[in-house]
Design a protein around this motif. Structure first.
Motif, PDB file in Angstrom:
ATOM      1  N   ALA A  31       0.837  -1.206   0.000  1.00  0.00           N
ATOM      2  CA  ALA A  31       0.000   0.000   0.000  1.00  0.00           C
ATOM      3  C   ALA A  31       0.871   1.254   0.000  1.00  0.00           C
ATOM      4  O   ALA A  31       0.570   2.230  -0.707  1.00  0.00           O
ATOM      5  CB  ALA A  31      -0.919  -0.005   1.229  1.00  0.00           C
ATOM      6  N   PHE A  32       1.942   1.240   0.769  1.00  0.00           N
ATOM      7  CA  PHE A  32       2.859   2.383   0.784  1.00  0.00           C
ATOM      8  C   PHE A  32       3.447   2.626  -0.605  1.00  0.00           C
ATOM      9  O   PHE A  32       3.490   3.760  -1.097  1.00  0.00           O
ATOM     10  CB  PHE A  32       3.987   2.122   1.784  1.00  0.00           C
ATOM     11  CG  PHE A  32       5.119   3.104   1.700  1.00  0.00           C
ATOM     12  CD1 PHE A  32       5.014   4.360   2.280  1.00  0.00           C
ATOM     13  CD2 PHE A  32       6.298   2.772   1.037  1.00  0.00           C
ATOM     14  CE1 PHE A  32       6.063   5.274   2.201  1.00  0.00           C
ATOM     15  CE2 PHE A  32       7.338   3.676   0.949  1.00  0.00           C
ATOM     16  CZ  PHE A  32       7.219   4.932   1.536  1.00  0.00           C
ATOM     17  N   GLY A  33       3.886   1.551  -1.270  1.00  0.00           N
ATOM     18  CA  GLY A  33       4.452   1.683  -2.605  1.00  0.00           C
ATOM     19  C   GLY A  33       3.447   2.217  -3.599  1.00  0.00           C
ATOM     20  O   GLY A  33       3.768   3.069  -4.440  1.00  0.00           O
ATOM     21  N   LEU A  34       2.206   1.742  -3.516  1.00  0.00           N
ATOM     22  CA  LEU A  34       1.158   2.238  -4.411  1.00  0.00           C
ATOM     23  C   LEU A  34       0.902   3.724  -4.176  1.00  0.00           C
ATOM     24  O   LEU A  34       0.582   4.468  -5.115  1.00  0.00           O
ATOM     25  CB  LEU A  34      -0.131   1.446  -4.212  1.00  0.00           C
ATOM     26  CG  LEU A  34      -0.091  -0.021  -4.667  1.00  0.00           C
ATOM     27  CD1 LEU A  34      -1.387  -0.729  -4.293  1.00  0.00           C
ATOM     28  CD2 LEU A  34       0.147  -0.122  -6.168  1.00  0.00           C
ATOM     29  N   GLY A  35       1.056   4.166  -2.928  1.00  0.00           N
ATOM     30  CA  GLY A  35       0.873   5.582  -2.625  1.00  0.00           C
ATOM     31  C   GLY A  35       1.900   6.471  -3.287  1.00  0.00           C
ATOM     32  O   GLY A  35       1.631   7.644  -3.575  1.00  0.00           O
ATOM     33  N   THR A  36       3.088   5.932  -3.563  1.00  0.00           N
ATOM     34  CA  THR A  36       4.136   6.728  -4.208  1.00  0.00           C
ATOM     35  C   THR A  36       3.954   6.822  -5.717  1.00  0.00           C
ATOM     36  O   THR A  36       4.620   7.634  -6.372  1.00  0.00           O
ATOM     37  CB  THR A  36       5.537   6.135  -3.920  1.00  0.00           C
ATOM     38  OG1 THR A  36       5.642   4.840  -4.542  1.00  0.00           O
ATOM     39  CG2 THR A  36       5.789   5.997  -2.430  1.00  0.00           C
ATOM     40  N   LEU A  37       3.064   5.992  -6.280  1.00  0.00           N
ATOM     41  CA  LEU A  37       2.928   5.926  -7.738  1.00  0.00           C
ATOM     42  C   LEU A  37       2.528   7.248  -8.402  1.00  0.00           C
ATOM     43  O   LEU A  37       3.137   7.626  -9.415  1.00  0.00           O
ATOM     44  CB  LEU A  37       1.918   4.850  -8.124  1.00  0.00           C
ATOM     45  CG  LEU A  37       2.459   3.444  -8.341  1.00  0.00           C
ATOM     46  CD1 LEU A  37       1.329   2.508  -8.726  1.00  0.00           C
ATOM     47  CD2 LEU A  37       3.536   3.436  -9.413  1.00  0.00           C
ATOM     48  N   PRO A  38       1.508   7.958  -7.916  1.00  0.00           N
ATOM     49  CA  PRO A  38       1.076   9.160  -8.635  1.00  0.00           C
ATOM     50  C   PRO A  38       2.200  10.158  -8.871  1.00  0.00           C
ATOM     51  O   PRO A  38       2.319  10.711  -9.974  1.00  0.00           O
ATOM     52  CB  PRO A  38      -0.005   9.752  -7.712  1.00  0.00           C
ATOM     53  CG  PRO A  38      -0.546   8.582  -6.981  1.00  0.00           C
ATOM     54  CD  PRO A  38       0.638   7.689  -6.752  1.00  0.00           C
ATOM     55  N   THR A  39       3.031  10.381  -7.864  1.00  0.00           N
ATOM     56  CA  THR A  39       4.107  11.364  -8.011  1.00  0.00           C
ATOM     57  C   THR A  39       5.174  10.889  -8.984  1.00  0.00           C
ATOM     58  O   THR A  39       5.663  11.663  -9.808  1.00  0.00           O
ATOM     59  CB  THR A  39       4.748  11.657  -6.640  1.00  0.00           C
ATOM     60  OG1 THR A  39       3.721  12.051  -5.732  1.00  0.00           O
ATOM     61  CG2 THR A  39       5.767  12.775  -6.746  1.00  0.00           C
ATOM     62  N   LEU A  40       5.542   9.624  -8.898  1.00  0.00           N
ATOM     63  CA  LEU A  40       6.634   9.125  -9.729  1.00  0.00           C
ATOM     64  C   LEU A  40       6.200   8.778 -11.148  1.00  0.00           C
ATOM     65  O   LEU A  40       7.032   8.688 -12.045  1.00  0.00           O
ATOM     66  CB  LEU A  40       7.277   7.904  -9.067  1.00  0.00           C
ATOM     67  CG  LEU A  40       8.074   8.212  -7.801  1.00  0.00           C
ATOM     68  CD1 LEU A  40       8.668   6.938  -7.215  1.00  0.00           C
ATOM     69  CD2 LEU A  40       9.182   9.216  -8.074  1.00  0.00           C
ATOM     70  N   LEU A  41       4.891   8.583 -11.369  1.00  0.00           N
ATOM     71  CA  LEU A  41       4.418   8.328 -12.728  1.00  0.00           C
ATOM     72  C   LEU A  41       4.107   9.613 -13.485  1.00  0.00           C
ATOM     73  O   LEU A  41       4.162   9.645 -14.715  1.00  0.00           O
ATOM     74  CB  LEU A  41       3.159   7.454 -12.705  1.00  0.00           C
ATOM     75  CG  LEU A  41       3.360   5.961 -12.465  1.00  0.00           C
ATOM     76  CD1 LEU A  41       2.016   5.249 -12.446  1.00  0.00           C
ATOM     77  CD2 LEU A  41       4.265   5.344 -13.526  1.00  0.00           C
TER      78      LEU A  41
END
Length: 242
Positions: free
Chosen positions: A175-185
């Motif tokens: 869940a933490f990793g998925l939370g970082t997706l919007p910024t890095l994508l």
């Protein structure tokens, strides 16, 4: 799925999302290489979004694996009767993460030195994968880059492991990793708008206070029983009227 686990998953997701600014600082150079430095002719016909998704899938997979490994250690500590100590450390780290997200204290980054020795062994292998031309290559690169020393990741790992269950710890890190997706994508103007939104003081402070309160709740002590009783009162009243 219990209400507590849902709250924990939402907390992990928020930590990843609001920590996106830190993620840009740690991985921004590499993401720039993936988005800008690779000429279209060198991508062998693969759309850029596939390379970005593959890289981030590998990175999140490494977070999830680390969660399972450290969660197993947490399970062992629970077996030794050290669960209260582990929960105390996790609660303090949650408070530290809240202070970090609000830009009130940056001491959290000092624990990044824990993984520098391991990263010195991994980094040369990761560098050999550049420039990225295929999704499989990007997936492997992300899997290696996920072990980059990061205070936010390490703190989330310790917090997730405090539950004494490898599966729960892995799920929280996912869940933490998925939370970082919007910024890095996000790229270009979209990335600038998202970063500006996440840097809004009111948003960061509100989220930081929620994380701090969750950390206080995580700390072992008599306050937990009182909070549980307060949260259960509405439910008990509903059953009584029913």
């Amino acid at each position: 799925m219990s209400e507590l686990l849902v709250a924990q998953l939402l907390t992990a997701l928020a930590l990843g999302l609001l920590g996106g600014g830190h993620c840009i600082g740690m991985c921004g150079g590499l993401m720039g290489a993936l988005t800008m430095a690779i000429p279209p002719a060198q991508r062998r016909g693969w759309p850029l979004w596939r390379l970005l998704l593959a890289y981030n899938a590998g990175r999140i997979a490494s977070y999830t694996l680390a969660g399972a490994i450290i969660g197993s250690l947490g399970w062992a500590l629970h077996g030794l009767g050290l669960d209260l100590v582990l929960r105390g450390v996790a609660g303090l780290l949650m408070i530290a993460m809240g202070l970090y997200l609000a830009n009130w204290w940056s001491g959290l980054t000092r624990i990044e030195g824990i993984g520098r020795g391991l990263w010195r062994q991994i980094e040369p292998h990761a560098r050999r994968l550049l420039p990225v031309q295929r999704p499989g290559q990007a997936l492997l690169l992300g899997g290696l880059w996920g072990w980059l020393p990061c205070g936010l990741v390490y703190s989330t790992l310790i917090w997730s492991s405090s539950h004494g269950d490898a599966a729960t710890s892995a799920l929280l890190m996912l869940a933490f990793g998925l939370g970082t997706l919007p910024t890095l994508l996000a790229t270009g103007a979209a990335a600038e708008r998202l970063t500006a939104l996440l840097r809004r003081r009111s948003l960061r402070i509100g989220a930081a206070l929620m994380v701090i309160l969750f950390g206080v709740w995580t700390l072992p002590g008599p306050h937990q029983k009182w909070l549980i009783e307060q949260l259960s009162l509405p439910t008990a009243a509903q059953h009584a009227h029913g």
